[in-house]
Design a protein around this motif. Structure first.
Motif, PDB file in Angstrom:
ATOM      1  N   GLY A   1       0.803  -1.209   0.000  1.00 17.25           N
ATOM      2  CA  GLY A   1       0.000   0.000   0.000  1.00 17.25           C
ATOM      3  C   GLY A   1       0.836   1.258   0.000  1.00 17.25           C
ATOM      4  O   GLY A   1       0.315   2.366   0.094  1.00 17.25           O
TER       5      GLY A   1
ATOM      6  N   ASP B   1     -15.068  11.619  -0.011  1.00 19.41           N
ATOM      7  CA  ASP B   1     -15.998  10.739   0.695  1.00 19.41           C
ATOM      8  C   ASP B   1     -17.353  11.426   0.642  1.00 19.41           C
ATOM      9  O   ASP B   1     -17.517  12.542   1.145  1.00 19.41           O
ATOM     10  CB  ASP B   1     -15.527  10.540   2.142  1.00 19.41           C
ATOM     11  CG  ASP B   1     -16.402   9.548   2.893  1.00 19.41           C
ATOM     12  OD1 ASP B   1     -17.639   9.680   2.846  1.00 19.41           O
ATOM     13  OD2 ASP B   1     -15.842   8.654   3.547  1.00 19.41           O
TER      14      ASP B   1
ATOM     15  N   LEU C   1     -10.318  12.776  -0.634  1.00 17.40           N
ATOM     16  CA  LEU C   1      -9.536  11.553  -0.577  1.00 17.40           C
ATOM     17  C   LEU C   1      -8.357  11.556  -1.541  1.00 17.40           C
ATOM     18  O   LEU C   1      -7.326  10.941  -1.273  1.00 17.40           O
ATOM     19  CB  LEU C   1     -10.426  10.343  -0.895  1.00 17.40           C
ATOM     20  CG  LEU C   1     -11.688  10.174  -0.041  1.00 17.40           C
ATOM     21  CD1 LEU C   1     -12.534   9.022  -0.555  1.00 17.40           C
ATOM     22  CD2 LEU C   1     -11.299   9.938   1.415  1.00 17.40           C
ATOM     23  N   LYS C   2      -8.514  12.226  -2.672  1.00 12.00           N
ATOM     24  CA  LYS C   2      -7.492  12.142  -3.716  1.00 12.00           C
ATOM     25  C   LYS C   2      -7.683  13.299  -4.683  1.00 12.00           C
ATOM     26  O   LYS C   2      -8.808  13.725  -4.944  1.00 12.00           O
ATOM     27  CB  LYS C   2      -7.621  10.809  -4.481  1.00 12.00           C
ATOM     28  CG  LYS C   2      -6.651  10.612  -5.635  1.00 12.00           C
ATOM     29  CD  LYS C   2      -5.342  10.025  -5.154  1.00 12.00           C
ATOM     30  CE  LYS C   2      -4.453   9.615  -6.316  1.00 12.00           C
ATOM     31  NZ  LYS C   2      -3.203   8.988  -5.882  1.00 12.00           N
TER      32      LYS C   2
ATOM     33  N   ASP D   1      -6.865   1.422  -6.480  1.00  9.68           N
ATOM     34  CA  ASP D   1      -7.269   0.480  -5.444  1.00  9.68           C
ATOM     35  C   ASP D   1      -8.242   1.150  -4.480  1.00  9.68           C
ATOM     36  O   ASP D   1      -8.656   2.299  -4.683  1.00  9.68           O
ATOM     37  CB  ASP D   1      -6.045  -0.093  -4.723  1.00  9.68           C
ATOM     38  CG  ASP D   1      -5.278   0.942  -3.914  1.00  9.68           C
ATOM     39  OD1 ASP D   1      -5.807   2.052  -3.680  1.00  9.68           O
ATOM     40  OD2 ASP D   1      -4.143   0.661  -3.509  1.00  9.68           O
TER      41      ASP D   1
ATOM     42  N   ASN E   1      -7.853   2.465  -1.742  1.00  7.90           N
ATOM     43  CA  ASN E   1      -7.332   3.694  -1.132  1.00  7.90           C
ATOM     44  C   ASN E   1      -6.994   4.752  -2.180  1.00  7.90           C
ATOM     45  O   ASN E   1      -6.277   5.707  -1.887  1.00  7.90           O
ATOM     46  CB  ASN E   1      -6.087   3.371  -0.298  1.00  7.90           C
ATOM     47  CG  ASN E   1      -6.407   2.457   0.876  1.00  7.90           C
ATOM     48  OD1 ASN E   1      -7.391   2.671   1.579  1.00  7.90           O
ATOM     49  ND2 ASN E   1      -5.591   1.430   1.063  1.00  7.90           N
TER      50      ASN E   1
ATOM     51  N   ARG F   1      -5.073   4.511  -4.742  1.00  8.28           N
ATOM     52  CA  ARG F   1      -3.704   4.453  -5.250  1.00  8.28           C
ATOM     53  C   ARG F   1      -3.752   3.840  -6.646  1.00  8.28           C
ATOM     54  O   ARG F   1      -4.415   2.840  -6.882  1.00  8.28           O
ATOM     55  CB  ARG F   1      -2.797   3.636  -4.323  1.00  8.28           C
ATOM     56  CG  ARG F   1      -2.621   4.298  -2.957  1.00  8.28           C
ATOM     57  CD  ARG F   1      -1.570   3.580  -2.125  1.00  8.28           C
ATOM     58  NE  ARG F   1      -0.254   3.630  -2.756  1.00  8.28           N
ATOM     59  CZ  ARG F   1       0.555   4.687  -2.715  1.00  8.28           C
ATOM     60  NH1 ARG F   1       0.176   5.794  -2.088  1.00  8.28           N
ATOM     61  NH2 ARG F   1       1.725   4.653  -3.297  1.00  8.28           N
TER      62      ARG F   1
END
Length: 800
Positions: free
Chosen positions: A266, A686, A693-694, A726, A728, A730
């Motif tokens: 991760g 979220d 989150l990104k 993924d 998360n 990534r």
């Protein structure tokens, strides 16, 4: 009494190059060879003892015979540096005989320095003496053949020999330590990589320590190390991209793999994963072909790229006026000679080739025996079978069909009543998948065209008059159908097709523009123009018009007809239709000289020292899809849930305002949403808490899909490409030129649509995505890289 020294090995060799050079390097490498820790623990030692070599152990005043005998007695192994000269040395034979009195033959290891084993290895080491019961019941000694352990250190030059010595060290060390060679080799390579990584990490750790001492916060050390590791991985990812751009796919894969951990912790470089995915090509669409490698040539390329039918050999003309024949797999030069620039060259399958040195007659070079045969022709040119064996010579007097060095058929122009050679236009067609070769002689003065159909194996032939009242300009045949272009009585271009079996001739009534070439294969006939290709069937029924990019070069095999244009477009013709193949490279590459054979496209740019190879890619993880799928619904501004999500985000967001928002969408099967800004930046949140989150900065195009695959834990985000992340967020990989459309009703796997498909094709091109995990990507890469290392030039130039 002087203390006697024990040795791991005694090196026996002749004092002449390259034997002495190999012996010197071998001694140094063996004495400095360190075992991996786990192996050292197993055998109870970390390195070998001293290795005896006379030049480093003896002084001038010593009794050489006694010192050498003592060293032999105190050595565990004897290493013989073998060459034809070794067998001539009385001293070397005596050293072996003396050692065999002390130890058995298993303790003698051979290193081949030059020559062949049968002319270089001592006969005494090629057998074991064993006792065997004779017919009379008595024990008799017999010789049982044996194959001694040997390492091959031969090479064309000092660099190659040194490289082979370095490889031999592991093999010899394994034998002396009683270890399996493969096990020691793998562990040693891992140890070398670990030491290299440790050195790199040591440097970066020192940097991190200096920063940590400056700010006096211990937590900063770990953070800085992570930043450095990420930067290193990002740098190596950029290097991988550069290597892939330059056609070095395996080197690009090697570089990307260096920047990634063995398993998904991760905490990896997303850029390195992206580079690895691109180098693997796991999600290259089936209708692409890409550069899989490049071959270095000894001189800058000038012209005349030829490739043998299987792609095993190729030939180029260098700017130094030398022609080279090389092995495609290794880049090794098979032959080289000076050529005057007007001589011709032809491969005869993979058996040999025809060539002409400056001011000499044509020769045939046999690639198996490496012998040449004088064919006797001086002023001539040749045509060869691009898909098999055989070639044709044309001279001022006639034509000659050859099989190897044998002329199986000949044609005398004068005897056949043709005009003189300058007024003839001969065309040769080797029919793919057969032994037929068509020699079509166009007599421009007599307005007559005659075809000779020759069996290149037997020399048998048939004669066929094609035209007697019109001038043929160009033609093509597959042995069953022949199509040609000609002038009519009004000097207008016309086109005819002849069914060879029935004799029926059809005339094309469709007006065609600027046709310069024709291709015939099976039921397909193509008329090729400057920016257009007309596709007919063999009954001359029009099928399709293909808009192409500039000049087209055609290649016909028994399996397919391929058209390649100067800007990378590639067209596979089959049964009245075609498939457009998009190249995964820059467009200017295909304006270079190129040839297609055995499924591989070879290209080279004048002035370059590299020949690049391109192959069609067929991924197991992105396959054509024709099934039923569940299409995604789309939500946007105006939808109640979307508006609620937008308001939640804007209450907390400080980096932009509503005026910056271009699009808002929610993931229908996960608690996540995306806001796309006018500058195409994607902000992922979220959807319950409004927490960002990104942020994705590198996208192009409008957001048109957001899906979560619950089974694999992957998010799919589509703009002009589909990016996969993924759980998360990534980065995992990218599916270029495709947008997500839905999921297959049976498997639940994502379905994507190609947005850059050929505009002449009306139906959407769809693919089924077979998800690949991070660990699977690493496994695929490691399997492909098994034992691979970049050569020294690549390592030095790109810093890997």
């Amino acid at each position: 009494m002087a203390r006697q020294i024990s040795y791991s090995a005694f090196i026996s060799y002749r004092h002449c190059p390259p034997d002495s050079q190999i012996a010197e390097r071998l001694q140094r490498k063996l004495e400095n060879f360190r075992l991996p820790k786990e192996v050292a623990a197993k055998v109870g030692k970390s390195r070998l003892r001293r290795v005896f070599r006379d030049e480093t152990e003896l002084s001038v005043a010593e009794d050489l015979s006694e010192v050498i005998n003592t060293a032999l007695r105190n050595s565990d192994y004897l290493i013989a540096i073998c060459s034809p000269r070794y067998l001539e040395s009385v001293w070397c034979r005596k050293e072996i005989e003396t050692f065999l009195k002390i130890r058995d033959r298993k303790h003698i290891l051979l290193v081949l320095a030059e020559g062949e084993p049968e002319t270089s290895f001592p006969e005494i080491l090629m057998y074991d003496e064993v006792f065997k019961e004779g017919p009379d019941g008595q024990k008799v000694m017999v010789r049982r053949p044996r194959e001694p352990l040997a390492a091959d250190c031969r090479g064309e030059n000092k660099r190659e020999r040194h490289a082979n010595v370095d490889k031999a060290v592991i093999k010899l060390a394994a034998a002396m330590l009683g270890l399996k060679y493969d096990d020691l080799e793998q562990r040693y390579k891992k140890a070398v990589i670990r030491r290299a990584q440790k050195r790199i990490l040591t440097v970066f750790s020192v940097m991190a320590l200096i920063i940590a001492l400056c700010v006096v916060f211990l937590v900063m050390i770990a953070r800085q190390n992570e930043i450095i590791r990420q930067r290193y991985a990002d740098t190596i990812a950029a290097t991988s991209d550069n290597l892939l751009r330059d056609g070095k796919r395996m080197d690009a894969l090697y570089a990307a793999r260096l920047g990634l951990p063995d398993s998904n912790t991760g905490n990896y470089s997303e850029n390195a994963v992206r580079a690895l995915t691109n180098a693997l090509g796991v999600y290259d669409p089936p209708n692409t072909f890409a550069c899989d490698g490049d071959i270095r040539i000894p001189s800058s390329f000038m012209n005349n790229l030829y490739v043998s039918p299987s792609g095993k050999y190729f030939s180029v003309m260098g700017l130094n006026s030398n022609r080279y024949v090389l092995e495609a797999a290794t880049g090794e030069v098979v032959s080289c000679w000076e050529e005057d620039g007007i001589s011709d060259f032809s491969f005869d399958g993979d058996k040999g080739f025809v060539y002409q040195r400056t001011d000499e007659t044509y020769k045939y070079f046999d690639l198996t025996t490496l012998e040449e045969t004088d064919l006797g022709f001086r002023e001539a040119y040749t045509e060869c079978d691009a898909n098999g064996e055989g070639y044709v010579f044309f001279t001022n007097d006639g034509a000659y069909v050859y099989k190897g060095t044998e002329c199986v058929w000949s044609l005398d122009y004068a005897h056949e009543g043709f005009s003189y050679a300058e007024r003839l236009n001969p065309i040769v067609v080797f029919v793919p998948g057969t032994d037929e070769v068509w020699l079509i002689i166009i007599d421009c003065d007599k307005m007559k065209t005659v075809a000779y159909i020759v069996d290149k194996q037997t020399g048998g032939s048939d004669r066929m008059v094609l035209t007697e009242d019109s001038q043929m300009l160009t033609c093509s045949t597959d042995g069953k159908t022949i199509a040609w272009r000609y002038y009519d009585e009004n000097l207008n271009y016309k086109y005819r097709v002849l069914d060879i079996e029935t004799g029926e001739v059809k005339i094309c009534n469709v007006e065609l523009d600027d046709i310069y070439d024709i291709g015939v294969r099976g039921d397909d006939i193509v008329f090729i123009g400057q920016e257009i290709v007309y596709l007919f069937n063999r009954d001359l029924v029009f099928q399709k018009k293909i808009n192409v990019k500039s000049y087209i070069q055609r290649f016909i095999t028994d399996a397919e007809m391929i058209l390649v244009d100067n800007y990378g477009g590639c067209y596979r013709i089959n049964n009245g239709d075609y498939e457009y193949l998009e190249p995964n490279t820059t467009e200017d590459v295909f304006s270079w000289e190129k040839t297609f054979t055995n499924g591989t496209l070879f290209v080279c740019e004048p002035g370059s020292t590299h020949v690049y190879t391109y192959t069609f890619r067929q991924s197991d993880y992105l396959t054509r899809y024709f099934g039923e799928y569940e299409e995604f619904g789309h939500s946007g501004l105006g939808d109640t849930d979307v508006n609620r999500f937008r308001d939640l985000v804007m209450e907390k967001e400080t980096e932009f305002t509503m005026e910056d928002v271009y699009m808002v969408t929610l993931c229908t099967n996960a608690d996540a949403g995306i806001i796309q800004l006018w500058d195409e930046e994607l902000c992922i949140y979220d959807s319950v808490t409004g927490e960002r989150l990104k942020t994705i900065y590198s996208t192009e195009g409008t957001l048109n899909g957001f899906y979560y695959d619950e089974e694999d834990g992957y998010y799919y985000i589509s703009t002009w490409d589909t990016e996969v992340f993924d759980v998360n967020f990534r980065y995992i990989y990218s599916i270029k030129g495709c947008i997500i459309q839905g999921v297959d009703r049976v498997t639940g796997d994502p379905v994507v649509t190609e947005i850059n498909a050929d505009p002449d094709v009306g139906d959407k091109v769809m693919y089924l995505v077979h998800p690949v995990t991070y660990d699977k990507l690493i496994s695929i890469a490691d399997e492909m890289l098994k034992g691979y290392e970049p050569d020294e030039r690549v390592s030095e130039r790109y810093g890997i």
